[in-house]
Motif scaffolding. Structure first.
Motif, PDB file in Angstrom:
ATOM      1  N   TRP A   1      88.281 -74.298  18.306  1.00  0.00           N
ATOM      2  CA  TRP A   1      88.442 -75.598  18.954  1.00  0.00           C
ATOM      3  C   TRP A   1      88.081 -76.634  17.902  1.00  0.00           C
ATOM      4  CZ3 TRP A   1      90.055 -77.587  23.632  1.00  0.00           C
ATOM      5  CH2 TRP A   1      89.749 -78.928  23.860  1.00  0.00           C
ATOM      6  N   GLU A   2      89.083 -77.392  17.428  1.00  0.00           N
ATOM      7  CA  GLU A   2      88.841 -78.355  16.366  1.00  0.00           C
ATOM      8  C   GLU A   2      88.361 -79.688  16.920  1.00  0.00           C
ATOM      9  OE1 GLU A   2      91.051 -78.822  12.773  1.00  0.00           O
ATOM     10  OE2 GLU A   2      92.453 -77.247  13.366  1.00  0.00           O
ATOM     11  N   ARG A   3      87.353 -80.224  16.290  1.00  0.00           N
ATOM     12  CA  ARG A   3      86.834 -81.538  16.629  1.00  0.00           C
ATOM     13  C   ARG A   3      87.957 -82.579  16.561  1.00  0.00           C
ATOM     14  NH1 ARG A   3      82.747 -84.314  12.369  1.00  0.00           N
ATOM     15  NH2 ARG A   3      84.582 -83.864  11.100  1.00  0.00           N
TER      16      ARG A   3
ATOM     17  N   ASP B   1      87.073 -68.432  27.533  1.00  0.00           N
ATOM     18  CA  ASP B   1      88.059 -69.505  27.579  1.00  0.00           C
ATOM     19  C   ASP B   1      87.558 -70.670  26.731  1.00  0.00           C
ATOM     20  OD1 ASP B   1      89.923 -71.435  28.120  1.00  0.00           O
ATOM     21  OD2 ASP B   1      89.799 -71.265  30.302  1.00  0.00           O
ATOM     22  N   LEU B   2      88.021 -70.719  25.484  1.00  0.00           N
ATOM     23  CA  LEU B   2      87.548 -71.741  24.557  1.00  0.00           C
ATOM     24  C   LEU B   2      88.047 -73.131  24.944  1.00  0.00           C
ATOM     25  CD1 LEU B   2      85.843 -72.202  22.065  1.00  0.00           C
ATOM     26  CD2 LEU B   2      87.843 -71.706  20.633  1.00  0.00           C
ATOM     27  N   SER B   3      89.124 -73.198  25.714  1.00  0.00           N
ATOM     28  CA  SER B   3      89.617 -74.514  26.144  1.00  0.00           C
ATOM     29  C   SER B   3      88.634 -75.199  27.078  1.00  0.00           C
ATOM     30  CB  SER B   3      90.980 -74.363  26.839  1.00  0.00           C
ATOM     31  OG  SER B   3      90.850 -73.649  28.066  1.00  0.00           O
ATOM     32  N   LYS B   4      87.795 -74.427  27.758  1.00  0.00           N
ATOM     33  CA  LYS B   4      86.768 -74.994  28.633  1.00  0.00           C
ATOM     34  C   LYS B   4      85.446 -75.195  27.897  1.00  0.00           C
ATOM     35  CE  LYS B   4      88.635 -73.135  32.978  1.00  0.00           C
ATOM     36  NZ  LYS B   4      88.350 -72.277  34.162  1.00  0.00           N
ATOM     37  N   ALA B   5      85.057 -74.192  27.103  1.00  0.00           N
ATOM     38  CA  ALA B   5      83.773 -74.279  26.401  1.00  0.00           C
ATOM     39  C   ALA B   5      83.838 -75.216  25.205  1.00  0.00           C
ATOM     40  CB  ALA B   5      83.335 -72.885  25.941  1.00  0.00           C
ATOM     41  N   GLY B   6      85.003 -75.296  24.562  1.00  0.00           N
ATOM     42  CA  GLY B   6      85.137 -76.080  23.348  1.00  0.00           C
ATOM     43  C   GLY B   6      84.740 -77.537  23.475  1.00  0.00           C
ATOM     44  N   PRO B   7      85.283 -78.275  24.460  1.00  0.00           N
ATOM     45  CA  PRO B   7      84.928 -79.695  24.582  1.00  0.00           C
ATOM     46  C   PRO B   7      83.439 -79.921  24.832  1.00  0.00           C
ATOM     47  CG  PRO B   7      86.879 -79.178  25.896  1.00  0.00           C
ATOM     48  CD  PRO B   7      86.314 -77.869  25.425  1.00  0.00           C
TER      49      PRO B   7
ATOM     50  N   GLU C   1      77.470 -85.664  14.814  1.00  0.00           N
ATOM     51  CA  GLU C   1      78.823 -86.004  14.359  1.00  0.00           C
ATOM     52  C   GLU C   1      79.873 -85.123  15.036  1.00  0.00           C
ATOM     53  OE1 GLU C   1      78.915 -85.941  10.111  1.00  0.00           O
ATOM     54  OE2 GLU C   1      77.258 -87.374   9.919  1.00  0.00           O
ATOM     55  N   ARG C   2      79.482 -84.523  16.151  1.00  0.00           N
ATOM     56  CA  ARG C   2      80.299 -83.523  16.843  1.00  0.00           C
ATOM     57  C   ARG C   2      80.528 -82.311  15.920  1.00  0.00           C
ATOM     58  NH1 ARG C   2      85.574 -86.038  19.061  1.00  0.00           N
ATOM     59  NH2 ARG C   2      85.625 -87.018  16.995  1.00  0.00           N
ATOM     60  N   ALA C   3      81.209 -81.299  16.398  1.00  0.00           N
ATOM     61  CA  ALA C   3      81.381 -80.095  15.584  1.00  0.00           C
ATOM     62  C   ALA C   3      82.655 -79.369  15.961  1.00  0.00           C
ATOM     63  CB  ALA C   3      80.186 -79.153  15.755  1.00  0.00           C
ATOM     64  N   ASN C   4      83.188 -78.629  15.002  1.00  0.00           N
ATOM     65  CA  ASN C   4      84.263 -77.680  15.252  1.00  0.00           C
ATOM     66  C   ASN C   4      83.634 -76.405  15.810  1.00  0.00           C
ATOM     67  OD1 ASN C   4      86.747 -78.973  13.671  1.00  0.00           O
ATOM     68  ND2 ASN C   4      84.905 -79.244  12.437  1.00  0.00           N
ATOM     69  N   ILE C   5      84.226 -75.855  16.842  1.00  0.00           N
ATOM     70  CA  ILE C   5      83.639 -74.709  17.532  1.00  0.00           C
ATOM     71  C   ILE C   5      84.535 -73.483  17.367  1.00  0.00           C
ATOM     72  CG2 ILE C   5      82.785 -73.821  19.726  1.00  0.00           C
ATOM     73  CD1 ILE C   5      81.288 -76.315  18.654  1.00  0.00           C
TER      74      ILE C   5
ATOM     75  N   LYS D   1      96.235 -73.415  16.149  1.00  0.00           N
ATOM     76  CA  LYS D   1      96.614 -72.061  15.751  1.00  0.00           C
ATOM     77  C   LYS D   1      95.836 -71.573  14.539  1.00  0.00           C
ATOM     78  CE  LYS D   1     101.296 -72.282  17.648  1.00  0.00           C
ATOM     79  NZ  LYS D   1     102.749 -72.197  17.360  1.00  0.00           N
ATOM     80  N   ALA D   2      95.336 -72.508  13.760  1.00  0.00           N
ATOM     81  CA  ALA D   2      94.551 -72.126  12.582  1.00  0.00           C
ATOM     82  C   ALA D   2      93.712 -73.308  12.133  1.00  0.00           C
ATOM     83  CB  ALA D   2      95.472 -71.676  11.449  1.00  0.00           C
ATOM     84  N   CYS D   3      92.600 -73.027  11.484  1.00  0.00           N
ATOM     85  CA  CYS D   3      91.746 -74.060  10.910  1.00  0.00           C
ATOM     86  C   CYS D   3      91.156 -73.497   9.631  1.00  0.00           C
ATOM     87  CB  CYS D   3      90.645 -74.463  11.894  1.00  0.00           C
ATOM     88  SG  CYS D   3      89.478 -75.670  11.213  1.00  0.00           S
TER      89      CYS D   3
END
Length: 289
Positions: A214-216, A178-184, A194-198, A222-224
């Motif tokens: 998960w975009e910073r 579940d990237l919505s939980k791990a991402g933040p 500088e934080r990161a995109n995951i 939907k895409a990065c």
């Protein structure tokens, strides 16, 4: 345009959506509150990023592209938005090849029918250039994990900077996480000053990788485009893929080539214009003062 309202285009690249504003003829300021209002999907227009087209800073470029994430912060790179702006400028100038200036440098784009190819330049692979808060000589897999020490849920990400910092966790099954939980948690980990995109990446074959991002400053998208580039580079470095890869994101597929000749990343994918609209004049009242 009615009154002092500001016109915009709503565009997307594989569902990664943008509000694009041409500010070359009118100076506009964008505070965090303004950006958040525009990006809000209930009260504003709704978007992952706000893109501002400005006059180029030097004669080598055709346009300057400024990028704000939905949370209001300015960032240096956005691959999907670069394709959209590349299309707009190619149409305006009547030629396929366009040079787009960003805070991360000059990007070259070429319009080819329904697709745009962007030369995203050379990736930064050294730990201090990503940047990381501590030294790691091997950035194909750094010491970072979440979950129990003896059975981590995610671990040993590859890290790459392609205009912004990315961490890629290699998994056997995208749907098991579940990237919505791990991402933040991972975006804001202390190792990323500088934080990161995951990204989570599942290798399907040497030429096909499935990815969730998960975009910073934007969350799940939907895409990065820069994440697709980072995954392509990291996959080649780890021996998972050759130089040409289809990166499958929830919104569709981007073709990524990390050229051996000059180490430039070439990203090819579609663009779409959804609709035109106007932002209310009172949003920019302070700009006219």
């Amino acid at each position: 345009m009615s009154g002092d309202a500001v016109s915009y285009l709503k565009m997307n690249g594989l569902g990664n959506d943008f509000v694009v504003i041409d500010a070359r003829k009118r100076a506009l300021t964008f505070t965090k509150d303004k950006v958040r209002w525009i990006a809000d999907r209930e009260q504003g227009v709704g978007c992952d990023q706000l893109i501002i087209m400005e006059a180029p800073r030097n004669e080598d470029a055709d346009i300057f592209m400024r990028i704000y994430n939905a949370e209001g912060g300015e960032v240096d790179a956005c691959g999907n938005a670069t394709r959209c702006v590349g299309y707009l400028m190619a149409e305006e100038l009547g030629r396929a090849d366009v040079t787009i200036q960003t805070n991360a440098g000059l990007l070259l784009s070429r319009l080819d029918g329904k697709n745009v190819t962007v030369d995203m330049g050379v990736p930064r692979l050294q730990w201090q250039m990503i940047p990381l808060a501590e030294q790691f000589e091997d950035t194909t897999g750094i010491e970072l994990q979440i979950g129990p020490i003896d059975a981590p849920v995610l671990h040993t990400p590859s890290v790459v900077n392609v205009g912004n910092p990315h961490a890629i966790f290699w998994v056997d099954d995208l749907d098991a996480h579940d990237l919505s939980k791990a991402g933040p948690l991972l975006e804001n980990h202390p190792v990323f000053p500088e934080r990161a995109n995951i990204s989570l990446a599942q290798v399907m074959s040497p030429t096909h990788i499935k990815v969730k991002v998960w975009e910073r400053g934007a969350g799940l998208t939907k895409a990065c485009g820069t994440a697709a580039c980072a995954v392509g580079v990291a996959a080649v470095r780890k021996g998972f893929a050759d130089g040409k890869i289809d990166v499958e994101l929830p919104g569709g597929i981007l073709q990524i080539e990390w050229r051996d000749s000059d180490k430039h990343i070439m990203m090819t994918g579609p663009y779409e214009t959804e609709f035109e609209g106007e932002l209310p004049a009172d949003l920019f009242e302070d700009d006219a003062a």
